[in-house]
Motif scaffolding. Structure first.
Motif, PDB file in Angstrom:
ATOM      1  N   LEU A   1      -1.144   9.447  10.606  1.00 38.81           N
ATOM      2  CA  LEU A   1      -1.518   9.891   9.266  1.00 38.81           C
ATOM      3  C   LEU A   1      -2.133   8.744   8.461  1.00 38.81           C
ATOM      4  O   LEU A   1      -3.115   8.924   7.733  1.00 38.81           O
ATOM      5  CB  LEU A   1      -0.297  10.454   8.552  1.00 38.81           C
ATOM      6  CG  LEU A   1      -0.512  10.981   7.123  1.00 38.81           C
ATOM      7  CD1 LEU A   1      -1.519  12.122   7.116  1.00 38.81           C
ATOM      8  CD2 LEU A   1       0.811  11.441   6.515  1.00 38.81           C
ATOM      9  N   LEU A   2      -1.571   7.542   8.602  1.00 34.60           N
ATOM     10  CA  LEU A   2      -2.121   6.385   7.895  1.00 34.60           C
ATOM     11  C   LEU A   2      -3.519   6.044   8.394  1.00 34.60           C
ATOM     12  O   LEU A   2      -4.405   5.680   7.599  1.00 34.60           O
ATOM     13  CB  LEU A   2      -1.195   5.183   8.067  1.00 34.60           C
ATOM     14  CG  LEU A   2       0.138   5.247   7.310  1.00 34.60           C
ATOM     15  CD1 LEU A   2       1.015   4.070   7.695  1.00 34.60           C
ATOM     16  CD2 LEU A   2      -0.108   5.240   5.803  1.00 34.60           C
TER      17      LEU A   2
ATOM     18  N   ILE B   1      -4.247  -0.415   5.071  1.00 38.35           N
ATOM     19  CA  ILE B   1      -3.542   0.784   5.532  1.00 38.35           C
ATOM     20  C   ILE B   1      -3.478   0.795   7.056  1.00 38.35           C
ATOM     21  O   ILE B   1      -2.454   1.160   7.660  1.00 38.35           O
ATOM     22  CB  ILE B   1      -4.228   2.052   4.982  1.00 38.35           C
ATOM     23  CG1 ILE B   1      -4.047   2.126   3.465  1.00 38.35           C
ATOM     24  CG2 ILE B   1      -3.668   3.302   5.642  1.00 38.35           C
ATOM     25  CD1 ILE B   1      -4.809   3.265   2.819  1.00 38.35           C
TER      26      ILE B   1
ATOM     27  N   GLY C   1     -10.466   7.889   5.168  1.00 34.09           N
ATOM     28  CA  GLY C   1     -10.881   8.412   3.867  1.00 34.09           C
ATOM     29  C   GLY C   1     -11.266   7.308   2.897  1.00 34.09           C
ATOM     30  O   GLY C   1     -12.290   7.390   2.200  1.00 34.09           O
ATOM     31  N   PHE C   2     -10.465   6.247   2.829  1.00 38.78           N
ATOM     32  CA  PHE C   2     -10.788   5.140   1.927  1.00 38.78           C
ATOM     33  C   PHE C   2     -12.106   4.479   2.316  1.00 38.78           C
ATOM     34  O   PHE C   2     -12.914   4.132   1.453  1.00 38.78           O
ATOM     35  CB  PHE C   2      -9.652   4.111   1.935  1.00 38.78           C
ATOM     36  CG  PHE C   2      -8.561   4.405   0.948  1.00 38.78           C
ATOM     37  CD1 PHE C   2      -8.670   3.973  -0.364  1.00 38.78           C
ATOM     38  CD2 PHE C   2      -7.440   5.123   1.317  1.00 38.78           C
ATOM     39  CE1 PHE C   2      -7.674   4.240  -1.286  1.00 38.78           C
ATOM     40  CE2 PHE C   2      -6.429   5.405   0.405  1.00 38.78           C
ATOM     41  CZ  PHE C   2      -6.550   4.964  -0.907  1.00 38.78           C
TER      42      PHE C   2
ATOM     43  N   SER D   1      -8.579   0.177   3.034  1.00 43.62           N
ATOM     44  CA  SER D   1      -8.601   0.854   4.335  1.00 43.62           C
ATOM     45  C   SER D   1      -8.045  -0.049   5.432  1.00 43.62           C
ATOM     46  O   SER D   1      -7.228   0.383   6.261  1.00 43.62           O
ATOM     47  CB  SER D   1     -10.040   1.267   4.669  1.00 43.62           C
ATOM     48  OG  SER D   1     -10.129   1.785   5.980  1.00 43.62           O
TER      49      SER D   1
ATOM     50  N   VAL E   1      -5.817   8.439   6.675  1.00 41.43           N
ATOM     51  CA  VAL E   1      -6.020   8.052   5.269  1.00 41.43           C
ATOM     52  C   VAL E   1      -6.973   6.858   5.174  1.00 41.43           C
ATOM     53  O   VAL E   1      -7.817   6.785   4.275  1.00 41.43           O
ATOM     54  CB  VAL E   1      -4.665   7.733   4.614  1.00 41.43           C
ATOM     55  CG1 VAL E   1      -4.865   7.156   3.216  1.00 41.43           C
ATOM     56  CG2 VAL E   1      -3.791   8.983   4.548  1.00 41.43           C
TER      57      VAL E   1
ATOM     58  N   SER F   1      -6.951  10.305  15.374  1.00 37.83           N
ATOM     59  CA  SER F   1      -7.050  10.469  13.922  1.00 37.83           C
ATOM     60  C   SER F   1      -8.496  10.669  13.504  1.00 37.83           C
ATOM     61  O   SER F   1      -8.805  11.522  12.649  1.00 37.83           O
ATOM     62  CB  SER F   1      -6.462   9.245  13.211  1.00 37.83           C
ATOM     63  OG  SER F   1      -5.115   9.044  13.574  1.00 37.83           O
TER      64      SER F   1
END
Length: 317
Positions: free
Chosen positions: A68-69, A230, A75-76, A227, A72, A306
């Motif tokens: 999940l990270l 993360i 996305g960043f 990013s 994310v 991912s």
């Protein structure tokens, strides 16, 4: 003792500088790295046959959280990339996220740097795209520079960590200084494009309205740095679940090693070079070779999964 260590670091630094300036030196290093990558891939294939899929040995909760990270983080980076376009030509965040995810999938088969072609194709074919191919290429060049600038504080931290060999610390120092140089180039672009003496060149006239302003570049740098951080947290969780131990410094070094491997101009698939770089970094850090290889395979596989999830979700949207 300190003077001797400084002299050794300086000698390693001089060798790296000579190799980086020589075209034959860069090719020789890249070719040697390609041979090592091929050998590690053969060992990885044998390891998968003997011990099975590496993700099956991790804690499901931590593995899912790390995945999940990673999503994310995509996305960043997509939002950071979006700030590098002109305001009236910016693609949607889903288009850029799909490009990043699609590039990670194709990185399994394509050599390093060829995934940029996949990014261009996905963004250009995405519905509602108003930017030209040249504009996308310019944004990718700028994104590469900002990527290096965002990695600079992480690489500098890794170079300052005790316990590593001088060669490893020198490599991270080169990566950190390269990021500083990349940041200087991004900040210098607007001034050069506004120079009246250069305005007579057609390329400069085309670049002038498309160069990323310093404010937007700084915002993109912050998003891309977030990013990377993360991703480092995700690797930190994976290190714990694979029995290597929760170590954020080791996670930072693993991220930097994988990112630095993308600089090689030739070699096998981009994902393979990152697996090789991560495995070598862990082995140098004291992790046993089979465990290091298993972890590098698992981390890269989770990153690709991912990216695939992001890609298909963006396409479905």
């Amino acid at each position: 003792m300190i003077r001797l260590a400084t002299m050794r670091l300086a000698s390693v630094w001089s060798v790296l500088v000579v190799l980086s300036r020589s075209q034959r030196g860069r090719f020789a290093v890249a070719f040697a790295f390609a041979i090592v990558t091929t050998a590690i891939l053969a060992v990885a294939g044998r390891s998968l046959i003997d011990s099975g899929w590496p993700l099956a040995h991790g804690n499901p909760t931590l593995v899912a959280t790390a995945g999940l990270l990673f999503a994310v983080a995509y996305g960043f980076k997509a939002y950071g990339w979006r700030r590098l376009f002109r305001a009236n030509e910016r693609p949607g965040p889903f288009a850029l996220a799909a490009a990043g995810g699609g590039a990670s999938i194709m990185g399994v088969a394509l050599p390093g740097r060829f995934d940029e072609v996949v990014r261009i194709a996905i963004v250009r074919r995405y519905p509602g795209c108003r930017v030209s191919v040249r504009g996308i290429c310019l944004s990718l060049v700028t994104l590469g520079l900002i990527d290096a600038a965002a990695l600079s504080p992480l690489a500098t931290t890794a170079a300052a960590l005790p316990g590593n060999s001088l060669a490893v610390r020198a490599g991270f120092a080169v990566l950190g200084l390269g990021g500083v140089g990349a940041a200087a180039v991004v900040l210098l672009f607007p001034r050069l494009s506004a120079h009246t003496r250069l305005a007579r060149f057609r390329l400069v006239r085309w670049l002038a309205p498309r160069v990323t302003p310093c404010r937007e570049a700084t915002g993109a740098w912050g998003l891309v740095l977030t990013s990377w951080l993360i991703r480092a947290i995700a690797v930190f969780l994976l290190l714990g679940t694979f029995g290597i131990g929760f170590s954020f410094p080791l996670a930072i070094m693993f991220i930097c090693a994988g990112a630095a491997s993308a600089a090689f101009p030739v070699g096998p698939a981009g994902a393979a070079t990152q697996i090789t770089a991560g495995t070598l970094l862990l082995v140098v850090s004291g992790v046993e070779a089979p465990q290091a290889l298993s972890f590098a395979l698992a981390a890269q596989a989770l990153l690709i999964f991912s990216g695939a999830a992001i890609f298909f979700a963006a396409v479905a949207w």
